[in-house]
Design a protein around this motif. Structure first.
Motif, short mmCIF file in Angstrom:
data_model
loop_
_atom_site.label_atom_id
_atom_site.label_comp_id
_atom_site.label_asym_id
_atom_site.label_seq_id
_atom_site.Cartn_x
_atom_site.Cartn_y
_atom_site.Cartn_z
N GLN A 60 0.81 -1.22 0.00
CA GLN A 60 0.00 0.00 0.00
C GLN A 60 0.84 1.26 0.00
O GLN A 60 0.53 2.23 -0.70
N THR A 61 1.89 1.29 0.80
CA THR A 61 2.66 2.52 0.98
C THR A 61 4.14 2.24 0.83
O THR A 61 4.61 1.13 1.07
N VAL A 62 4.85 3.27 0.41
CA VAL A 62 6.32 3.23 0.40
C VAL A 62 6.78 4.35 1.31
O VAL A 62 6.63 5.53 0.99
N SER A 63 7.31 3.98 2.46
CA SER A 63 7.71 4.97 3.45
C SER A 63 8.96 4.48 4.17
O SER A 63 9.07 3.30 4.50
N GLU A 64 9.89 5.38 4.40
CA GLU A 64 11.09 5.02 5.13
C GLU A 64 10.80 4.84 6.62
O GLU A 64 11.62 4.28 7.34
N ASN A 65 9.65 5.32 7.09
CA ASN A 65 9.34 5.29 8.51
C ASN A 65 8.31 4.24 8.88
O ASN A 65 8.16 3.90 10.06
N THR A 66 7.58 3.73 7.89
CA THR A 66 6.54 2.72 8.15
C THR A 66 6.93 1.42 7.47
O THR A 66 7.11 1.39 6.25
N PRO A 67 7.07 0.32 8.23
CA PRO A 67 7.48 -0.94 7.60
C PRO A 67 6.40 -1.50 6.69
O PRO A 67 5.21 -1.36 6.96
N GLN A 68 6.84 -2.13 5.61
CA GLN A 68 5.90 -2.81 4.71
C GLN A 68 5.58 -4.23 5.20
O GLN A 68 4.61 -4.83 4.75
N ALA A 69 6.40 -4.76 6.08
CA ALA A 69 6.12 -6.07 6.69
C ALA A 69 6.79 -6.12 8.06
O ALA A 69 7.82 -5.48 8.29
N VAL A 70 6.18 -6.90 8.94
CA VAL A 70 6.72 -7.12 10.28
C VAL A 70 6.63 -8.62 10.58
O VAL A 70 5.60 -9.25 10.34
N VAL A 71 7.73 -9.17 11.10
CA VAL A 71 7.78 -10.58 11.52
C VAL A 71 8.13 -10.61 13.00
O VAL A 71 9.06 -9.92 13.43
N LYS A 72 7.40 -11.40 13.77
CA LYS A 72 7.66 -11.49 15.21
C LYS A 72 7.59 -12.93 15.65
O LYS A 72 6.64 -13.64 15.33
N ALA A 73 8.61 -13.38 16.39
CA ALA A 73 8.65 -14.74 16.94
C ALA A 73 8.45 -14.65 18.45
O ALA A 73 9.27 -14.05 19.16
N LEU A 74 7.38 -15.23 18.94
CA LEU A 74 7.05 -15.11 20.36
C LEU A 74 8.03 -15.87 21.25
O LEU A 74 8.29 -15.45 22.38
N ASP A 75 8.56 -16.99 20.76
CA ASP A 75 9.44 -17.79 21.62
C ASP A 75 10.79 -17.14 21.85
O ASP A 75 11.38 -17.28 22.92
N THR A 76 11.31 -16.42 20.88
CA THR A 76 12.61 -15.75 21.03
C THR A 76 12.48 -14.28 21.38
O THR A 76 13.45 -13.66 21.84
N GLY A 77 11.30 -13.70 21.15
CA GLY A 77 11.10 -12.28 21.39
C GLY A 77 11.67 -11.38 20.32
O GLY A 77 11.70 -10.15 20.47
N LEU A 78 12.10 -11.96 19.20
CA LEU A 78 12.71 -11.18 18.12
C LEU A 78 11.64 -10.64 17.17
O LEU A 78 10.67 -11.33 16.86
N THR A 79 11.87 -9.41 16.72
CA THR A 79 11.03 -8.78 15.71
C THR A 79 11.91 -8.26 14.59
O THR A 79 12.99 -7.73 14.83
N MET A 80 11.44 -8.44 13.36
CA MET A 80 12.10 -7.87 12.20
C MET A 80 11.10 -7.04 11.42
O MET A 80 10.02 -7.52 11.08
N GLU A 81 11.46 -5.78 11.15
CA GLU A 81 10.66 -4.91 10.30
C GLU A 81 11.34 -4.83 8.94
O GLU A 81 12.56 -4.69 8.86
N LEU A 82 10.54 -4.89 7.89
CA LEU A 82 11.07 -4.82 6.52
C LEU A 82 10.53 -3.56 5.86
O LEU A 82 9.32 -3.29 5.89
N PHE A 83 11.45 -2.79 5.26
CA PHE A 83 11.11 -1.59 4.52
C PHE A 83 11.62 -1.75 3.08
O PHE A 83 12.71 -2.27 2.87
N THR A 84 10.84 -1.31 2.11
CA THR A 84 11.30 -1.43 0.72
C THR A 84 10.71 -0.34 -0.14
O THR A 84 9.61 0.18 0.15
N SER A 85 11.41 -0.01 -1.22
CA SER A 85 10.92 0.95 -2.20
C SER A 85 10.15 0.27 -3.33
O SER A 85 9.63 0.96 -4.22
N LEU A 86 10.08 -1.04 -3.30
CA LEU A 86 9.46 -1.79 -4.40
C LEU A 86 7.96 -1.94 -4.20
O LEU A 86 7.46 -1.89 -3.08
#
Length: 340
Positions: free
Chosen positions: A257-283
């Motif tokens: 929907q959006t291309v923004s340097e401040n808003t991630p286009q995808a977020v992945v979160k693993a509850l067992d490790t507590g890790l989160t990854m945000e993905l940003f892209t211009s595509l």
């Protein structure tokens, strides 16, 4: 910030090196100049335990033999081009058919099996490796001599960015992606991993996963990740969907929907490790891939592949993927890691 360079092997007389980037927070990223591969990402959880965040092979031969583009930069054109052909300026180009009846991920001369040139740069707040190569006119059937640079940068904010630029001397379609298989969870399967994608539509596709040209609303389908949702919750959704059933899992292009340097286009979160990854892209698109989730052959990892839409060279209604001579093409992908 520091970079350690070590020998990882050799391909056809060309040295393959491993470049390990480390920041002050114990995050490390290991890259290969073979395929521009992300070999390893390690990030500490809240207890300081290092979590391996991507699938990896211990040897170069593992990557040479791998048919699944693991960790690699994909090009010249990510995903499928229908029936291995497209027409540009009244000329038909015939490409490798390496994905059933279609061209897949650039064909047999794909960038994932090439040895790239490499140069490094270190500073107090970042460490970078820039890979470069030339792909010649007619390679894989594509027009134009293209020069490509792919710059990976790790900074002190736990962000790994990839900026890919290219120029061509003939008009040609370009769409590169990064094909890491992410494993933020320690679980064997990805079903409990949470995912959010900033998309309300996916590209509809036929039984060979070639886009029809139509867009499908994700509402009330297994493709709805507009809010953080466990992957298995969508995969097990009552009623399923014909497009989902083609795979028995996910291998679909999301219309961002959006291309923004401040808003991630995808977020992945693993509850067992507590890790989160945000993905940003211009595509404009993002291929979400798990392989089948309905049998024991699922990956145990997930791919999020920023890209132009599959078969865009044959679909004028899709966002433009053609680059004219001497224009500078640029795309960006950024991954931001955190732990709680």
């Amino acid at each position: 910030m520091k970079i350690n360079v070590s020998t990882f092997g050799e391909v056809a007389g060309n040295a393959v090196n491993a470049f390990t980037l480390t920041n002050n927070n114990a995050m490390t990223v290991t890259l290969l100049n073979y395929g521009g591969i992300i070999k390893e990402i390690h990030f500490p959880n809240a207890k300081g335990e290092l979590i391996s965040c991507v699938q990896t092979f211990d040897t170069l031969q593992g990557y040479i033999d791998d048919p699944s583009y693991r960790g690699a930069i994909v090009g010249r054109f990510a995903n499928r081009i229908g029936h291995g052909t497209f027409t540009l300026n009244d000329k038909q180009y015939r490409l490798d058919k390496n994905g059933g009846d279609h061209n897949l991920h650039g064909g047999l001369a794909g960038f994932h099996k090439k040895v790239w040139e490499a140069k490094t740069q270190e500073s107090s707040d970042s460490a970078s490796v820039t890979f470069s190569l030339t792909s010649y006119d007619g390679e894989g059937g594509f027009p134009g001599n293209i020069t490509v640079e792919a710059c990976y940068t790790l900074n002190q904010d736990n962000e790994l960015s990839l900026v890919i630029t290219a120029t061509t001397d003939k008009e040609t379609p370009l769409s590169f992606t990064q094909h890491a298989y992410f494993t933020l969870s320690n679980e064997e399967k990805v079903g409990n991993t949470l995912l959010q994608i900033d998309a309300k539509k996916v590209t509809d596709a036929d039984s060979t996963l070639l886009p029809t040209g139509d867009l499908l609303d994700v509402d009330n389908t297994p493709f709805d990740f507009t809010a953080l949702t466990a992957i298995k919750q969508r995969a097990e959704q009552t009623g399923s969907h014909p497009l989902f059933d083609n795979v028995g899992g996910f291998d679909h292009n999301y219309v961002l929907q959006t291309v923004s340097e401040n808003t991630p286009q995808a977020v992945v979160k693993a509850l067992d490790t507590g890790l989160t990854m945000e993905l940003f892209t211009s595509l404009p698109g993002l291929q979400f891939y798990t392989g089948s989730l309905t049998n024991d052959d699922q990956l145990g990892a997930l791919c999020l592949e920023p890209q132009h839409f599959p078969d865009a060279p044959n679909k004028p209604s899709f966002p433009n993927c053609f680059v004219k001579p001497h224009e500078k093409y640029k795309e960006t992908i950024r991954y931001k890691f955190s732990a709680e």
